[in-house]
Design a protein around this motif. Sequence first.
Motif, PDB file in Angstrom:
ATOM      1  N   ALA A   1       7.727 -20.808  34.001  1.00  0.00           N
ATOM      2  CA  ALA A   1       7.070 -20.779  32.693  1.00  0.00           C
ATOM      3  C   ALA A   1       7.350 -22.062  31.935  1.00  0.00           C
ATOM      4  O   ALA A   1       8.454 -22.605  31.986  1.00  0.00           O
ATOM      5  N   ALA A   2       6.345 -22.562  31.242  1.00  0.00           N
ATOM      6  CA  ALA A   2       6.497 -23.804  30.509  1.00  0.00           C
ATOM      7  C   ALA A   2       7.441 -23.624  29.342  1.00  0.00           C
ATOM      8  O   ALA A   2       7.525 -22.579  28.717  1.00  0.00           O
ATOM      9  N   THR A   3       8.193 -24.674  29.072  1.00  0.00           N
ATOM     10  CA  THR A   3       9.064 -24.676  27.911  1.00  0.00           C
ATOM     11  C   THR A   3       8.572 -25.707  26.929  1.00  0.00           C
ATOM     12  O   THR A   3       7.891 -26.658  27.299  1.00  0.00           O
ATOM     13  N   ALA A   4       8.892 -25.535  25.674  1.00  0.00           N
ATOM     14  CA  ALA A   4       8.487 -26.481  24.646  1.00  0.00           C
ATOM     15  C   ALA A   4       9.729 -27.016  23.951  1.00  0.00           C
ATOM     16  O   ALA A   4      10.784 -26.385  23.944  1.00  0.00           O
ATOM     17  N   THR A   5       9.607 -28.200  23.393  1.00  0.00           N
ATOM     18  CA  THR A   5      10.740 -28.824  22.739  1.00  0.00           C
ATOM     19  C   THR A   5      10.573 -28.881  21.231  1.00  0.00           C
ATOM     20  O   THR A   5      11.501 -29.216  20.521  1.00  0.00           O
ATOM     21  N   ALA A   6       9.380 -28.568  20.721  1.00  0.00           N
ATOM     22  CA  ALA A   6       9.119 -28.650  19.290  1.00  0.00           C
ATOM     23  C   ALA A   6       9.672 -27.436  18.563  1.00  0.00           C
ATOM     24  O   ALA A   6       9.891 -26.378  19.142  1.00  0.00           O
ATOM     25  N   GLU A   7       9.909 -27.599  17.265  1.00  0.00           N
ATOM     26  CA  GLU A   7      10.364 -26.496  16.434  1.00  0.00           C
ATOM     27  C   GLU A   7       9.238 -25.466  16.291  1.00  0.00           C
ATOM     28  O   GLU A   7       8.062 -25.821  16.264  1.00  0.00           O
ATOM     29  N   PRO A   8       9.594 -24.189  16.172  1.00  0.00           N
ATOM     30  CA  PRO A   8       8.568 -23.158  15.955  1.00  0.00           C
ATOM     31  C   PRO A   8       7.753 -23.438  14.703  1.00  0.00           C
ATOM     32  O   PRO A   8       8.253 -24.027  13.740  1.00  0.00           O
ATOM     33  N   VAL A   9       6.505 -22.991  14.711  1.00  0.00           N
ATOM     34  CA  VAL A   9       5.603 -23.202  13.582  1.00  0.00           C
ATOM     35  C   VAL A   9       5.575 -21.933  12.737  1.00  0.00           C
ATOM     36  O   VAL A   9       5.332 -20.847  13.259  1.00  0.00           O
ATOM     37  N   ASP A  10       5.819 -22.085  11.431  1.00  0.00           N
ATOM     38  CA  ASP A  10       5.888 -20.905  10.568  1.00  0.00           C
ATOM     39  C   ASP A  10       4.494 -20.438  10.153  1.00  0.00           C
ATOM     40  O   ASP A  10       3.479 -20.958  10.618  1.00  0.00           O
ATOM     41  N   THR A  11       4.456 -19.446   9.264  1.00  0.00           N
ATOM     42  CA  THR A  11       3.179 -18.866   8.848  1.00  0.00           C
ATOM     43  C   THR A  11       2.768 -19.289   7.442  1.00  0.00           C
ATOM     44  O   THR A  11       1.823 -18.727   6.879  1.00  0.00           O
ATOM     45  N   SER A  12       3.452 -20.256   6.880  1.00  0.00           N
ATOM     46  CA  SER A  12       3.075 -20.724   5.550  1.00  0.00           C
ATOM     47  C   SER A  12       1.741 -21.465   5.616  1.00  0.00           C
ATOM     48  O   SER A  12       1.344 -21.961   6.677  1.00  0.00           O
ATOM     49  N   PRO A  13       1.028 -21.554   4.482  1.00  0.00           N
ATOM     50  CA  PRO A  13      -0.269 -22.244   4.497  1.00  0.00           C
ATOM     51  C   PRO A  13      -0.138 -23.708   4.907  1.00  0.00           C
ATOM     52  O   PRO A  13       0.850 -24.365   4.577  1.00  0.00           O
ATOM     53  N   ALA A  14      -1.135 -24.185   5.622  1.00  0.00           N
ATOM     54  CA  ALA A  14      -1.169 -25.595   6.006  1.00  0.00           C
ATOM     55  C   ALA A  14      -1.705 -26.415   4.845  1.00  0.00           C
ATOM     56  O   ALA A  14      -2.559 -25.958   4.082  1.00  0.00           O
ATOM     57  N   THR A  15      -1.200 -27.632   4.718  1.00  0.00           N
ATOM     58  CA  THR A  15      -1.630 -28.506   3.628  1.00  0.00           C
ATOM     59  C   THR A  15      -1.903 -29.909   4.159  1.00  0.00           C
ATOM     60  O   THR A  15      -1.612 -30.225   5.312  1.00  0.00           O
ATOM     61  N   GLY A  16      -2.461 -30.744   3.296  1.00  0.00           N
ATOM     62  CA  GLY A  16      -2.700 -32.138   3.653  1.00  0.00           C
ATOM     63  C   GLY A  16      -4.058 -32.342   4.292  1.00  0.00           C
ATOM     64  O   GLY A  16      -4.991 -31.556   4.115  1.00  0.00           O
ATOM     65  N   THR A  17      -4.147 -33.404   5.049  1.00  0.00           N
ATOM     66  CA  THR A  17      -5.392 -33.766   5.740  1.00  0.00           C
ATOM     67  C   THR A  17      -5.188 -33.674   7.240  1.00  0.00           C
ATOM     68  O   THR A  17      -4.124 -34.033   7.753  1.00  0.00           O
ATOM     69  N   LEU A  18      -6.202 -33.189   7.936  1.00  0.00           N
ATOM     70  CA  LEU A  18      -6.121 -33.015   9.385  1.00  0.00           C
ATOM     71  C   LEU A  18      -7.353 -33.642  10.025  1.00  0.00           C
ATOM     72  O   LEU A  18      -8.481 -33.254   9.731  1.00  0.00           O
ATOM     73  N   ASN A  19      -7.131 -34.619  10.881  1.00  0.00           N
ATOM     74  CA  ASN A  19      -8.226 -35.268  11.603  1.00  0.00           C
ATOM     75  C   ASN A  19      -8.323 -34.694  13.006  1.00  0.00           C
ATOM     76  O   ASN A  19      -7.354 -34.732  13.763  1.00  0.00           O
ATOM     77  N   VAL A  20      -9.488 -34.152  13.321  1.00  0.00           N
ATOM     78  CA  VAL A  20      -9.719 -33.495  14.605  1.00  0.00           C
ATOM     79  C   VAL A  20     -10.859 -34.200  15.327  1.00  0.00           C
ATOM     80  O   VAL A  20     -11.944 -34.371  14.764  1.00  0.00           O
ATOM     81  N   TRP A  21     -10.602 -34.602  16.569  1.00  0.00           N
ATOM     82  CA  TRP A  21     -11.639 -35.216  17.408  1.00  0.00           C
ATOM     83  C   TRP A  21     -12.026 -34.248  18.512  1.00  0.00           C
ATOM     84  O   TRP A  21     -11.168 -33.586  19.111  1.00  0.00           O
TER      85      TRP A  21
END
Length: 432
Positions: A34-54
């Motif tokens: 099974a794959a492992t990840a190294t990043a911190e878990p992502v919480d459920t608080s609202p997302a903010t800022g700007t997000l650029n998606v391609w």
Amino acid sequence: MSNLSRRGALRLTGGIALIGTFALAGCGRSGDTAATATAEPVDTSPATGTLNVWAAQGDADVLDKVIKPFKAANPDLDVKFTLIPNAEYYTKLQSAIAAGKGPDVAQFFPESQAQFLDPSILQAVPDGLVDPDSFFKSLWDAGVVKDVAYTVPWYAYTYALVYRSDLAKKAGVKAPATWDEMVPFFKALQGAGAGHGLGTDNGWDIFNGQDVAMYAWQAGGSLLSSAGEWTLDTPAMVDAIKYNASFFTSGAADTSTPTFLDAQPYFVAGKTATMITGPWVVGQLDTAAKKDGWTASHVATAPLPAGASGSVSFSAGGSWGVLADSGNSDASWKLVRYLAKPNTQVAQYKAYSSLPAVISAWDDPAIADQPLLDAFLTQLKNTRAFPQVSTWQQVATRLGKEMEAVAKGTETAAKAASNVQAYAESVGTGAK
């Protein structure tokens, strides 16, 4: 799903390995851990800022509509989409990444994303963001290198058998279940009035090469060894090439036609009676026939006939990754998590007919009540990912050319397998 999903989303992969923008560290998945990840878990608080998606044009065209609930739940987040023509997408993405001007989130194609699966390019999928077991296994595996997942599946497709049920009924035959039944099935449909039993997409290129790779799996072969070495000059590959060639040498298929854009008109007109193709065709045949309800009364689907090792197809579709230098990783992963939810993937299906990569989403009546999709669901549960190495597209293209020679009787299957092996060894795997 776009009718260019095969020669659109996949067409852009043909020259990728030649660009050479990235050098991957150790492409290739090690085992089934099974794959492992190294990043911190992502919480459920609202997302903010700007997000650029391609994303590539096609399935992503409806994203702004699909994520309306996400945007409503995250009012302080500004999501900006950049949609790029398929043929230019990876080239522009590679150039942007190399220049340090890439997006936060980028779309990838599981069948051709190997050159991006590296920590210098993509972030690891955070722990707990999604459940890997909720996706079709081969689609998840396609984003994993050395037990680290870098992409999250978005939509899925594979190949199955699409055939003229009216002609099969007239001929008194059922869909073939094994290789040995394939050519007799085609011949029976010809006897019922079809010009050819099978309509193949004769580009003699990467797509034909991928077909034979699929047959090699069905014959019990592999494309890469566990040590990451090419294994193409094998009895299984020879059997696969012979099997493919038998469609043509038997007269069931024509080495010249149809080409990609002719496939559906030929099928509707009865010039051909079977296609080995993806699920997007199901929703397009009424248009090709210029008659509502034509598909329901003329078409059936079935899983691919089994070789010595069963009925195996390949997995393909769309996936999402977050760039290593994203300026808004938190919002990026929250969007990716939203796009991986079953309800979101059903909404994507309703908006564009993109079939879900999340297995449970197929239970939704919008999909479950369409019997012609059943064979694709069955097949998706028995798929493999193409080699996650940056030279696979080159090798598959060479395999397609070798297939042409065998189908036209100018080369033996054994020689073709030997030639492909030599070529694959000459280009390597792109791994350090």
